[in-house]
Design an enzyme around this catalytic site. Structure first.
Site, short mmCIF file in Angstrom:
data_model
loop_
_atom_site.label_atom_id
_atom_site.label_comp_id
_atom_site.label_asym_id
_atom_site.label_seq_id
_atom_site.Cartn_x
_atom_site.Cartn_y
_atom_site.Cartn_z
N ILE A 209 -10.46 38.74 85.77
CA ILE A 209 -9.89 38.72 87.12
C ILE A 209 -8.59 37.92 87.13
CG2 ILE A 209 -10.24 37.68 89.41
CD1 ILE A 209 -13.25 38.37 89.08
N TYR B 197 6.42 36.72 84.25
CA TYR B 197 4.98 36.43 84.34
C TYR B 197 4.77 35.18 85.20
CZ TYR B 197 0.09 36.72 82.91
OH TYR B 197 -1.27 36.87 82.91
N VAL C 29 -13.81 36.49 94.64
CA VAL C 29 -13.97 35.15 94.04
C VAL C 29 -13.18 34.07 94.77
CG1 VAL C 29 -14.58 36.01 91.75
CG2 VAL C 29 -12.16 35.57 92.30
N SER D 282 -9.71 49.42 83.40
CA SER D 282 -9.89 47.96 83.42
C SER D 282 -10.39 47.44 82.08
CB SER D 282 -10.90 47.55 84.50
OG SER D 282 -10.39 47.83 85.78
N LYS E 135 -2.74 31.01 83.79
CA LYS E 135 -3.46 31.30 82.53
C LYS E 135 -3.58 30.05 81.67
CE LYS E 135 -4.43 35.77 82.88
NZ LYS E 135 -5.81 36.17 83.28
P1 NAD Z 1 -7.45 45.32 86.47
O1 NAD Z 1 -6.57 45.47 87.65
O2 NAD Z 1 -8.21 46.50 86.01
O3 NAD Z 1 -8.44 44.10 86.67
C1 NAD Z 1 -8.13 42.99 87.47
C2 NAD Z 1 -9.34 42.74 88.32
O4 NAD Z 1 -9.19 41.56 89.08
C3 NAD Z 1 -9.60 43.87 89.33
O5 NAD Z 1 -10.87 44.41 89.12
C4 NAD Z 1 -9.52 43.17 90.67
O6 NAD Z 1 -10.40 43.71 91.62
C5 NAD Z 1 -9.91 41.78 90.27
N1 NAD Z 1 -9.59 40.79 91.31
C6 NAD Z 1 -8.36 40.41 91.76
N2 NAD Z 1 -8.48 39.53 92.77
C7 NAD Z 1 -9.82 39.33 92.95
C8 NAD Z 1 -10.60 38.56 93.86
N3 NAD Z 1 -10.03 37.79 94.81
N4 NAD Z 1 -11.96 38.62 93.76
C9 NAD Z 1 -12.55 39.39 92.82
N5 NAD Z 1 -11.87 40.15 91.95
C10 NAD Z 1 -10.52 40.13 92.02
O7 NAD Z 1 -6.47 44.80 85.29
P2 NAD Z 1 -6.80 44.24 83.83
O8 NAD Z 1 -5.53 44.36 83.08
O9 NAD Z 1 -8.04 44.84 83.32
O10 NAD Z 1 -7.02 42.68 84.11
C11 NAD Z 1 -8.19 42.01 83.75
C12 NAD Z 1 -7.88 40.65 83.15
O11 NAD Z 1 -7.19 40.83 81.93
C13 NAD Z 1 -7.00 39.75 84.00
O12 NAD Z 1 -7.46 38.41 83.87
C14 NAD Z 1 -5.65 39.89 83.34
O13 NAD Z 1 -4.83 38.77 83.57
C15 NAD Z 1 -6.08 39.98 81.91
N6 NAD Z 1 -5.07 40.52 80.98
C16 NAD Z 1 -4.45 41.70 81.23
C17 NAD Z 1 -3.50 42.19 80.34
C18 NAD Z 1 -2.76 43.47 80.61
O14 NAD Z 1 -1.70 43.66 80.02
N7 NAD Z 1 -3.30 44.37 81.42
C19 NAD Z 1 -3.20 41.46 79.18
C20 NAD Z 1 -3.86 40.25 78.95
C21 NAD Z 1 -4.79 39.78 79.86
O1 0WE Z 2 -2.30 39.22 83.82
C1 0WE Z 2 -1.59 40.18 83.93
C2 0WE Z 2 -1.24 40.75 85.29
C3 0WE Z 2 -2.04 40.14 86.39
C4 0WE Z 2 -1.52 40.44 87.76
C5 0WE Z 2 -0.94 41.65 88.12
C6 0WE Z 2 -0.51 41.86 89.42
C7 0WE Z 2 0.18 43.12 89.86
C8 0WE Z 2 -0.06 43.39 91.33
C9 0WE Z 2 -1.63 39.47 88.71
N1 0WE Z 2 -1.22 39.65 89.98
C10 0WE Z 2 -0.68 40.82 90.35
N2 0WE Z 2 -0.29 40.97 91.66
C11 0WE Z 2 0.07 42.16 92.17
O2 0WE Z 2 0.44 42.25 93.35
N3 0WE Z 2 -1.06 40.75 82.78
C12 0WE Z 2 -1.24 40.06 81.53
C13 0WE Z 2 -0.24 41.98 82.78
C14 0WE Z 2 1.19 41.58 82.90
O3 0WE Z 2 1.75 41.31 84.09
C15 0WE Z 2 3.07 40.93 83.85
C16 0WE Z 2 3.31 40.97 82.48
C17 0WE Z 2 2.12 41.39 81.86
C18 0WE Z 2 1.87 41.57 80.40
C19 0WE Z 2 4.04 40.54 84.75
C20 0WE Z 2 5.30 40.21 84.26
C21 0WE Z 2 5.55 40.25 82.91
C22 0WE Z 2 4.57 40.62 82.00
#
Ligand code: NAD
Ligand code: 0WE
Length: 286
Positions: A122, A185, A95, A48, A192
């Site tokens: 989140i 997305y 949340v 995470s 976002k």
């Molecule tokens: P992750 O799955 O490790 O973290 C997402 C978190 O959201 C999880 O801990 C999950 O429990 C929490 N969550 C979802 N629904 C919730 C709810 N109802 N109540 C409380 N918590 C909830 O994945 P990550 O990639 O570390 O995502 C963290 C943040 O970073 C997100 O906002 C995501 O959009 C953002 N982000 C991710 C990427 C990527 O490529 N992974 C890129 C840019 C931004």
């Molecule tokens: O913010 C994100 C992903 C957040 C996310 C991921 C999931 C997967 C499981 C939100 N909701 C869900 N619901 C689920 O059921 N990112 C920035 C990572 C991400 O997700 C994509 C991306 C990228 C980058 C989805 C489509 C295209 C690009």
């Protein structure tokens, strides 16, 4: 320094200098977040982004509290967070529930009446909304995505702000899909955009209380939220090929920027979206 000022006697010049030197050494030896208390929301596992930033905050001397979504993630968070000390506070907080947010902050307030840092890491949209065309987004998927991924920043900030009595830093995670179309997305991009706009309005509201609110917009990271997204490894390859730095972002680099935005070095930065994406966002043609 106060000790030095209070040592008045004529023969106390050297003693005064010594006390000043000692104070200077103490201050320069301090870690940047020593004495700070931070709340981290969004750790699911060791991959995470929240965990990467939590580690940076911890190494900088902050004392941390963790919230997790529900029982499903309790064990994971306990295993990770307890490496910061067996007494690390961890509280459940879905949340999407006002009651859970109230309950979580009541518990946190008992241990830590003052808060300095808040990390919101989140996001959630129903899976089908990320698989079909954006135009097919249902009212319910739109609602849930915005509730969990954007409104929650407002709710957590409102709960945290009264505890940030010495000012503070609030940080949320965003993605490029907020400003440009990233296929699939979909509603997450719209949520976002709402998160980033909320960051600006929160920054305006909380500025007079010396509370700053910023976003990090991260390049694609190999986390739980990215797993199962079809074409995700192609996206990582795309950044490697086309971002100015010709590589992907490392979790510890998000940690370092998260630390900067929590520290005095960013004291005049608020309402901003900082791209930590190997420069990808500046490109117009690839
Ligand atoms: P992750 O799955 O490790 O973290 C997402 C978190 O959201 C999880 O801990 C999950 O429990 C929490 N969550 C979802 N629904 C919730 C709810 N109802 N109540 C409380 N918590 C909830 O994945 P990550 O990639 O570390 O995502 C963290 C943040 O970073 C997100 O906002 C995501 O959009 C953002 N982000 C991710 C990427 C990527 O490529 N992974 C890129 C840019 C931004
Ligand atoms: O913010 C994100 C992903 C957040 C996310 C991921 C999931 C997967 C499981 C939100 N909701 C869900 N619901 C689920 O059921 N990112 C920035 C990572 C991400 O997700 C994509 C991306 C990228 C980058 C989805 C489509 C295209 C690009």
């Amino acid at each position: 320094i106060r000790d030095a000022q209070e040592s008045r006697g004529l023969g106390d010049v050297y003693k005064r200098q010594l006390l000043i030197m000692t104070a200077i050494i103490k201050v320069t030896d301090m870690k940047p977040l020593e004495g700070k208390v931070g709340l981290v929301a969004g750790v699911a596992n060791k991959r995470s982004i929240a965990w990467a930033i939590a580690q940076a905050w911890h190494e900088a001397g902050a004392e941390l509290v963790f919230t997790y979504q529900g029982d499903r993630l309790k064990g994971n968070v306990e295993q990770l967070a307890s490496t910061f000390g067996a007494d690390t506070l961890m509280v459940p907080c879905d949340v999407s529930s006002d009651e859970e947010i109230d309950q979580a902050f009541a518990t946190i307030k008992e241990r830590h009446p003052r808060l300095d840092l808040l990390l919101h890491s989140i996001a959630f949209a129903p899976k089908e909304a990320l698989e079909s065309d954006f135009i097919q987004t249902t009212r319910e998927a739109f609602r849930v995505a915005h509730d969990v991924s954007s409104y929650s920043l407002v709710a957590l900030s409102r709960a945290a702000a009264p505890m940030m009595t010495q000012g503070g830093s609030i940080l949320a995670m965003s993605y490029y899909g907020a400003e440009k179309v990233v296929p699939h997305y979909n509603v997450m991009g719209v949520a976002k955009a709402s998160l980033e706009a909320s960051t600006r309005y929160l920054a305006y509201d909380l500025g007079p209380k010396k509370i700053r609110v910023n976003c990090i917009s991260a390049g694609p990271m190999n986390t739980l939220a990215a797993r199962g997204i079809s074409g995700f490894s192609a996206m990582l390859k795309h950044y490697e090929a086309h971002a100015p730095l010709k590589r992907n972002v490392l979790p510890e680099e998000l940690g370092a920027t998260g630390l900067f935005l929590a520290s005095e070095g960013s004291a005049a930065i608020t309402g901003q979206v900082l791209y930590v994406d190997s420069g990808y966002q500046i490109m117009g043609m690839y």
